[in-house]
Design a protein around this motif. Structure first.
Motif, PDB file in Angstrom:
ATOM      1  N   UNK A  70       1.577  -8.055 -12.609  1.00  0.00           N
ATOM      2  CA  UNK A  70       1.704  -7.104 -12.664  1.00  0.00           C
ATOM      3  C   UNK A  70       2.732  -6.252 -13.580  1.00  0.00           C
ATOM      4  N   UNK A  71       4.069  -7.250 -13.709  1.00  0.00           N
ATOM      5  CA  UNK A  71       4.621  -6.540 -14.500  1.00  0.00           C
ATOM      6  C   UNK A  71       4.122  -6.842 -16.290  1.00  0.00           C
ATOM      7  N   UNK A  72       3.619  -7.565 -16.559  1.00  0.00           N
ATOM      8  CA  UNK A  72       2.889  -8.222 -18.097  1.00  0.00           C
ATOM      9  C   UNK A  72       2.410  -6.770 -17.692  1.00  0.00           C
ATOM     10  N   UNK A  73       1.599  -6.271 -17.186  1.00  0.00           N
ATOM     11  CA  UNK A  73      -0.210  -5.283 -17.807  1.00  0.00           C
ATOM     12  C   UNK A  73       0.253  -3.788 -16.906  1.00  0.00           C
ATOM     13  N   UNK A  74       1.541  -3.788 -16.446  1.00  0.00           N
ATOM     14  CA  UNK A  74       1.815  -2.254 -15.603  1.00  0.00           C
ATOM     15  C   UNK A  74       1.275  -1.458 -16.307  1.00  0.00           C
ATOM     16  N   UNK A  75       0.281  -0.228 -16.009  1.00  0.00           N
ATOM     17  CA  UNK A  75       0.132   0.910 -16.075  1.00  0.00           C
ATOM     18  C   UNK A  75      -0.689   1.664 -14.851  1.00  0.00           C
ATOM     19  N   UNK A  76      -0.738   2.510 -15.338  1.00  0.00           N
ATOM     20  CA  UNK A  76      -0.928   3.749 -14.222  1.00  0.00           C
ATOM     21  C   UNK A  76      -2.343   3.631 -14.180  1.00  0.00           C
ATOM     22  N   UNK A  77      -3.358   3.535 -14.590  1.00  0.00           N
ATOM     23  CA  UNK A  77      -4.723   2.628 -13.899  1.00  0.00           C
ATOM     24  C   UNK A  77      -4.567   1.774 -13.437  1.00  0.00           C
ATOM     25  N   UNK A  78      -3.265   1.012 -13.376  1.00  0.00           N
ATOM     26  CA  UNK A  78      -3.448  -0.381 -12.962  1.00  0.00           C
ATOM     27  C   UNK A  78      -3.374  -0.158 -11.584  1.00  0.00           C
ATOM     28  N   UNK A  79      -2.029   0.273 -11.842  1.00  0.00           N
ATOM     29  CA  UNK A  79      -1.531   1.103 -10.003  1.00  0.00           C
ATOM     30  C   UNK A  79      -2.709   1.468  -9.326  1.00  0.00           C
ATOM     31  N   UNK A  80      -3.271   2.405 -10.616  1.00  0.00           N
ATOM     32  CA  UNK A  80      -4.561   3.313  -9.525  1.00  0.00           C
ATOM     33  C   UNK A  80      -5.219   2.261  -8.572  1.00  0.00           C
ATOM     34  N   UNK A  81      -6.121   1.681  -9.063  1.00  0.00           N
ATOM     35  CA  UNK A  81      -6.857   0.158  -9.315  1.00  0.00           C
ATOM     36  C   UNK A  81      -6.264  -0.288  -7.692  1.00  0.00           C
ATOM     37  N   UNK A  82      -4.667  -0.923  -7.618  1.00  0.00           N
ATOM     38  CA  UNK A  82      -3.764  -1.419  -6.520  1.00  0.00           C
ATOM     39  C   UNK A  82      -3.832  -0.262  -5.735  1.00  0.00           C
ATOM     40  N   UNK A  83      -3.776   0.988  -5.447  1.00  0.00           N
ATOM     41  CA  UNK A  83      -3.929   1.885  -4.408  1.00  0.00           C
ATOM     42  C   UNK A  83      -4.926   1.910  -3.374  1.00  0.00           C
ATOM     43  N   UNK A  84      -5.715   1.939  -4.687  1.00  0.00           N
ATOM     44  CA  UNK A  84      -7.552   2.030  -3.906  1.00  0.00           C
ATOM     45  C   UNK A  84      -7.976   0.509  -3.138  1.00  0.00           C
ATOM     46  N   UNK A  85      -7.181  -0.530  -3.683  1.00  0.00           N
ATOM     47  CA  UNK A  85      -7.244  -1.670  -3.028  1.00  0.00           C
ATOM     48  C   UNK A  85      -6.587  -1.798  -1.653  1.00  0.00           C
ATOM     49  N   UNK A  86      -5.483  -0.878  -1.756  1.00  0.00           N
ATOM     50  CA  UNK A  86      -4.661  -1.114  -0.415  1.00  0.00           C
ATOM     51  C   UNK A  86      -5.687  -0.143   0.279  1.00  0.00           C
ATOM     52  N   UNK A  87      -5.921   0.941  -0.258  1.00  0.00           N
ATOM     53  CA  UNK A  87      -6.782   1.345   0.919  1.00  0.00           C
ATOM     54  C   UNK A  87      -7.566   0.553   1.930  1.00  0.00           C
ATOM     55  N   UNK A  88      -8.682  -0.593   0.796  1.00  0.00           N
ATOM     56  CA  UNK A  88      -9.111  -1.753   1.589  1.00  0.00           C
ATOM     57  C   UNK A  88      -8.524  -2.570   2.234  1.00  0.00           C
ATOM     58  N   UNK A  89      -7.805  -2.955   2.231  1.00  0.00           N
ATOM     59  CA  UNK A  89      -6.941  -4.600   2.667  1.00  0.00           C
ATOM     60  C   UNK A  89      -6.548  -3.812   4.125  1.00  0.00           C
ATOM     61  N   UNK A  90      -5.883  -1.894   4.258  1.00  0.00           N
ATOM     62  CA  UNK A  90      -5.214  -1.321   5.665  1.00  0.00           C
ATOM     63  C   UNK A  90      -6.916  -1.591   6.433  1.00  0.00           C
ATOM     64  N   UNK A  91      -7.957  -1.289   5.969  1.00  0.00           N
ATOM     65  CA  UNK A  91      -8.981  -0.447   6.489  1.00  0.00           C
ATOM     66  C   UNK A  91      -9.628  -2.399   6.911  1.00  0.00           C
ATOM     67  N   UNK A  92      -9.196  -2.916   6.178  1.00  0.00           N
ATOM     68  CA  UNK A  92      -9.853  -4.816   6.426  1.00  0.00           C
ATOM     69  C   UNK A  92      -8.888  -5.299   7.284  1.00  0.00           C
ATOM     70  N   UNK A  93      -7.553  -4.646   7.553  1.00  0.00           N
ATOM     71  CA  UNK A  93      -6.595  -5.272   8.524  1.00  0.00           C
ATOM     72  C   UNK A  93      -6.173  -6.994   8.414  1.00  0.00           C
ATOM     73  N   UNK A  94      -5.494  -6.741   6.399  1.00  0.00           N
ATOM     74  CA  UNK A  94      -5.562  -8.202   6.108  1.00  0.00           C
ATOM     75  C   UNK A  94      -4.121  -8.102   6.403  1.00  0.00           C
ATOM     76  N   UNK A  95      -3.483  -8.929   5.844  1.00  0.00           N
ATOM     77  CA  UNK A  95      -2.050  -9.593   5.261  1.00  0.00           C
ATOM     78  C   UNK A  95      -1.072  -8.668   6.240  1.00  0.00           C
ATOM     79  N   UNK A  96      -0.891  -8.132   6.612  1.00  0.00           N
ATOM     80  CA  UNK A  96       0.243  -7.382   7.880  1.00  0.00           C
ATOM     81  C   UNK A  96       0.235  -8.628   8.544  1.00  0.00           C
ATOM     82  N   UNK A  97       2.038  -8.955   8.882  1.00  0.00           N
ATOM     83  CA  UNK A  97       2.253  -9.589   9.805  1.00  0.00           C
ATOM     84  C   UNK A  97       3.408  -9.124  11.035  1.00  0.00           C
TER      85      UNK A  97
END
Length: 455
Positions: A428-455
């Motif tokens: 992430x640090x190597x490829x940091x960009x606004x567009x990359x941030x946008x894709x991560x935010x979209x993926x975050x919605x998917x993670x929340x909807x699919x209930x992945x990763x949280x403990x």
């Protein structure tokens, strides 16, 4: 959404592009057949609407991650599931007059896609499974790094790589792979490249000093063969950095790791505006969450904890309390699966990420960003910095509420997990960009909807 990633595969891009044309074309034809009196603008916006909704349903069913589907039956089931979800959403939207497709348009589009999409996906899977269409690849080296790259080449379906074999190192242990042979030594490299029609060479030597076959590799490169190191290949295939045996020189001379002033400024403006709006919009939800937390168990509603931020500066992170008051006694401990210290309400707000809402204040103050490596506690940072090379490099940017490691990997609860997440953080640090941030935010919605990763 991987289209926005710098290292997107041609296979993934082909699937996304052709399916976009397929969906939009189906809607356009159906609309012209049944709604010929409609104006062009109305038809255009309906085509856009259906195409976006279908693509989102495909995305949320992992159909654009070609490594997740391992059988044709699973592929067919996921395609039909995605089409069913899209049909339900479109049917619900048709209740709005401005969004209504018309029964004829809707049914014709659905009939075409239900037949065409599975057939297209099965045909594409069959075509890309043909070993003769793959780029023939040779790995120079037989050590752990070479075997790590070989394992990922064999497991992935995103890139058309066909691993032919290995070139043995002149000395040292040989960690042979049962599926691919050792074809020869350094001196035999030109013969092997010609005999096996090699188109790409990956150099996976653990120690290159005085051992790299420079003349042979140069001859291969000048003949048209792509030559790259194992770290570059691994990064392209996995979306993370190969920290194992990583040399400081690679970090220094590698492209990336230098976000421009404009990128950092834009990122801060987005964080400031977004957090301000978020604090206002989410205020009722935050108030309700605080009330529920307080009703279930006595004690403070907010949990304050020192974390390590950008450039190693400590700051106080805010979360809604999700554990009992006596969760820790002295020495900090990792959170675990089904942690008994978590309350019933705490488990729910963790799974839905409601416990993270107070961090909007950290973002507003500039201590955090919406996207970045997750901040860790000083106690663990000290331990991990001693156990993991380059661990402190993750503090080169502001920590985030979400991040590349969070959407790609499970919740970290050990040194091994922290090492894996560091690989993603450095990418992430190597490829940091606004567009990359946008894709991560979209993926975050998917993670929340699919209930992945949280403990």
């Amino acid at each position: 959404m991987r289209v926005f990633n710098r290292h997107v595969s041609m296979r993934g891009l082909t699937v996304f592009g052709l399916e976009t044309l397929m969906v939009s074309g189906s809607v356009l034809v159906a609309a012209r057949l049944h709604d010929s009196a409609d104006d062009v603008a109305a038809t255009f916006w309906r085509v856009i609407l259906v195409t976006v909704l279908c693509e989102l349903c495909f995305y949320y069913n992992d159909l654009y991650d070609l490594n997740r589907v391992h059988s044709r039956a699973e592929l067919l089931a996921q395609v039909l599931q995605a089409m069913g979800a899209a049909a339900i959403v479109l049917a619900a939207l048709s209740l709005l007059p401005s969004m209504r497709l018309g029964s004829g348009t809707f049914l014709t589009t659905l009939a075409v896609l239900v037949v065409a999409m599975p057939l297209w996906r099965l045909a594409f899977d069959e075509l890309t499974s043909d070993p003769h269409l793959g780029e023939r690849l040779l790995i120079v080296g037989t050590g752990p790094v070479a075997m790590t790259v070989a394992h990922h080449i064999r497991a992935q379906h995103d890139f058309a790589y066909r691993l032919v074999g290995f070139i043995a190192e002149p000395s040292g242990a040989v960690a042979t792979d049962e599926m691919f042979p050792v074809l020869g030594t350094f001196s035999e490299l030109p013969r092997i490249v010609a005999a096996y029609e090699i188109r790409r060479i990956v150099v996976g030597l653990s120690n290159r000093r005085g051992r790299l076959p420079i003349e042979e590799l140069l001859e291969a490169k000048l003949s048209g063969v792509r030559v790259e190191d194992a770290a570059t290949t691994y990064e392209r295939m996995t979306g993370k950095i190969l920290v194992d045996d990583l040399k400081p020189s690679w970090l220094i001379f590698s492209d990336g790791f230098r976000a421009s002033t404009a990128t950092r400024f834009t990122k801060r403006v987005v964080d400031l505006v977004g957090s301000a709006v978020g604090l206002v919009v989410c205020a009722p939800l935050m108030g309700l969450t605080a009330l529920v937390v307080r009703i279930e168990s006595p004690g403070a509603v907010l949990y304050r904890q020192e974390r390590v931020g950008e450039n190693g500066r400590p700051f106080t992170l805010y979360k809604f309390r999700s554990m009992r008051l006596d969760a820790e006694h002295g020495t900090p401990v990792w959170a675990q699966d089904h942690d008994p210290r978590i309350t019933r309400v705490g488990r729910f707000i963790r799974m839905t990420r409601l416990d993270e809402l107070p961090q909007l204040w950290n973002v507003f103050k500039g201590e955090m960003s919406f996207v970045g490596p997750r901040p860790e506690r000083p106690f663990f940072v000290e331990q991990l910095a001693q156990a993991i090379p380059f661990y402190l490099s993750r503090h080169a940017v502001k920590p985030g509420v979400t991040g590349w490691a969070q959407v790609r990997y499970r919740y970290g609860a050990s040194v091994e997990d922290s090492l894996e997440k560091l690989r993603y953080d450095l990418y992430y640090i190597k490829h940091l960009s606004i567009v990359f941030d946008l894709t991560i935010l979209i993926d975050t919605v998917k993670v929340i909807v699919c209930r992945k990763g949280a403990q």
